[in-house]
Design an enzyme around this catalytic site. Sequence first.
Site, PDB file in Angstrom:
ATOM      1  N   ASN A  47      35.499  34.414  39.692  1.00 20.30           N
ATOM      2  CA  ASN A  47      36.577  34.020  38.793  1.00 20.30           C
ATOM      3  C   ASN A  47      37.751  34.984  38.944  1.00 20.30           C
ATOM      4  OD1 ASN A  47      34.750  35.880  37.544  1.00 20.30           O
ATOM      5  ND2 ASN A  47      35.536  35.401  35.523  1.00 20.30           N
ATOM      6  N   GLU A  49      41.100  35.838  36.856  1.00 19.09           N
ATOM      7  CA  GLU A  49      41.855  35.623  35.623  1.00 19.09           C
ATOM      8  C   GLU A  49      43.314  36.019  35.818  1.00 19.09           C
ATOM      9  OE1 GLU A  49      39.579  37.711  32.606  1.00 19.09           O
ATOM     10  OE2 GLU A  49      38.070  36.103  32.599  1.00 19.09           O
ATOM     11  N   CYS A  58      38.083  29.441  37.895  1.00 19.99           N
ATOM     12  CA  CYS A  58      36.647  29.734  37.803  1.00 19.99           C
ATOM     13  C   CYS A  58      36.068  30.030  39.191  1.00 19.99           C
ATOM     14  CB  CYS A  58      35.894  28.545  37.232  1.00 19.99           C
ATOM     15  SG  CYS A  58      36.232  28.185  35.508  1.00 19.99           S
ATOM     16  N   GLU A  60      33.374  28.848  40.635  1.00 21.65           N
ATOM     17  CA  GLU A  60      32.897  27.672  41.374  1.00 21.65           C
ATOM     18  C   GLU A  60      34.055  26.984  42.100  1.00 21.65           C
ATOM     19  OE1 GLU A  60      32.420  28.489  38.239  1.00 21.65           O
ATOM     20  OE2 GLU A  60      30.456  27.876  37.493  1.00 21.65           O
ATOM     21  N   CYS A  92      31.365  25.174  33.953  1.00 23.43           N
ATOM     22  CA  CYS A  92      32.136  24.394  32.977  1.00 23.43           C
ATOM     23  C   CYS A  92      32.344  22.974  33.497  1.00 23.43           C
ATOM     24  CB  CYS A  92      33.479  25.077  32.679  1.00 23.43           C
ATOM     25  SG  CYS A  92      34.691  24.932  34.009  1.00 23.43           S
ATOM     26  N   CYS A  95      34.576  22.510  36.589  1.00 20.68           N
ATOM     27  CA  CYS A  95      33.911  22.879  37.857  1.00 20.68           C
ATOM     28  C   CYS A  95      32.906  21.813  38.279  1.00 20.68           C
ATOM     29  CB  CYS A  95      33.249  24.251  37.720  1.00 20.68           C
ATOM     30  SG  CYS A  95      34.474  25.578  37.654  1.00 20.68           S
TER      31      CYS A  95
HETATM   32  N1  THU Z   1      34.231  30.907  34.244  1.00 24.36           N
HETATM   33  C1  THU Z   1      33.838  30.629  35.511  1.00 24.36           C
HETATM   34  O1  THU Z   1      34.163  31.374  36.460  1.00 24.36           O
HETATM   35  N2  THU Z   1      33.097  29.535  35.738  1.00 24.36           N
HETATM   36  C2  THU Z   1      32.742  28.625  34.784  1.00 24.36           C
HETATM   37  O2  THU Z   1      32.168  27.596  35.099  1.00 24.36           O
HETATM   38  C3  THU Z   1      33.040  28.911  33.383  1.00 24.36           C
HETATM   39  C4  THU Z   1      33.892  30.090  33.121  1.00 24.36           C
HETATM   40  C5  THU Z   1      35.056  32.094  34.011  1.00 24.36           C
HETATM   41  C6  THU Z   1      36.465  31.795  33.578  1.00 24.36           C
HETATM   42  C7  THU Z   1      36.834  33.061  32.850  1.00 24.36           C
HETATM   43  O3  THU Z   1      37.341  34.001  33.796  1.00 24.36           O
HETATM   44  C8  THU Z   1      35.519  33.591  32.321  1.00 24.36           C
HETATM   45  O4  THU Z   1      34.499  32.874  32.995  1.00 24.36           O
HETATM   46  C9  THU Z   1      35.340  33.424  30.828  1.00 24.36           C
HETATM   47  O5  THU Z   1      35.541  32.109  30.476  1.00 24.36           O
END
Ligand code: THU
Length: 140
Positions: A47, A49, A58, A60, A92, A95
């Site tokens: 991920n 940010e 994310c 994935e 999520c 994804c």
């Molecule tokens: N996140 C992912 O990388 N994958 C997911 O399927 C759900 C959430 C990350 C996004 C963010 O950087 C952190 O998790 C908290 O939500």
Amino acid sequence: MAVPAAALERLVAAAQAAAARAHAPASHFRVGAALLLADGDVVSGCNVENASYGLTICAERNAVARSVVQGGRREVTAVVVHTACDPPGYPCGACLQVLAEFAPDDGGDIDVVLVNPAGKMVHTTLRALMPHPFRFDHDA
Ligand code: THU
């Protein structure tokens, strides 16, 4: 179809290594994903940010984007997602929808394996998590 043990070990290591490289200054929640492609390639993502929170990508979807850039047949047969929570976290909805785009062309499913640093594993499938993804032919 269950992921072969040797591939699973490789995927878990790749997902864990990717999670360690996450850029997560906002949530401090590091996620790593490793895709197994139909041609045997393993492609990982973490991920990333952003100070403008909504721009976060994310793990994935980052892995899927990387696999597309690499070219070739990008069918995904398995994905391992590494998170540091217990139980390990699920991908999520966004994804899941993006993974569905790269499910095997023959209508096959994608194995989804969730893992955490303690080695706890949850095995499921994309179809179980998202039985009805939106498809291009829905808007035809
Ligand atoms: N996140 C992912 O990388 N994958 C997911 O399927 C759900 C959430 C990350 C996004 C963010 O950087 C952190 O998790 C908290 O939500």
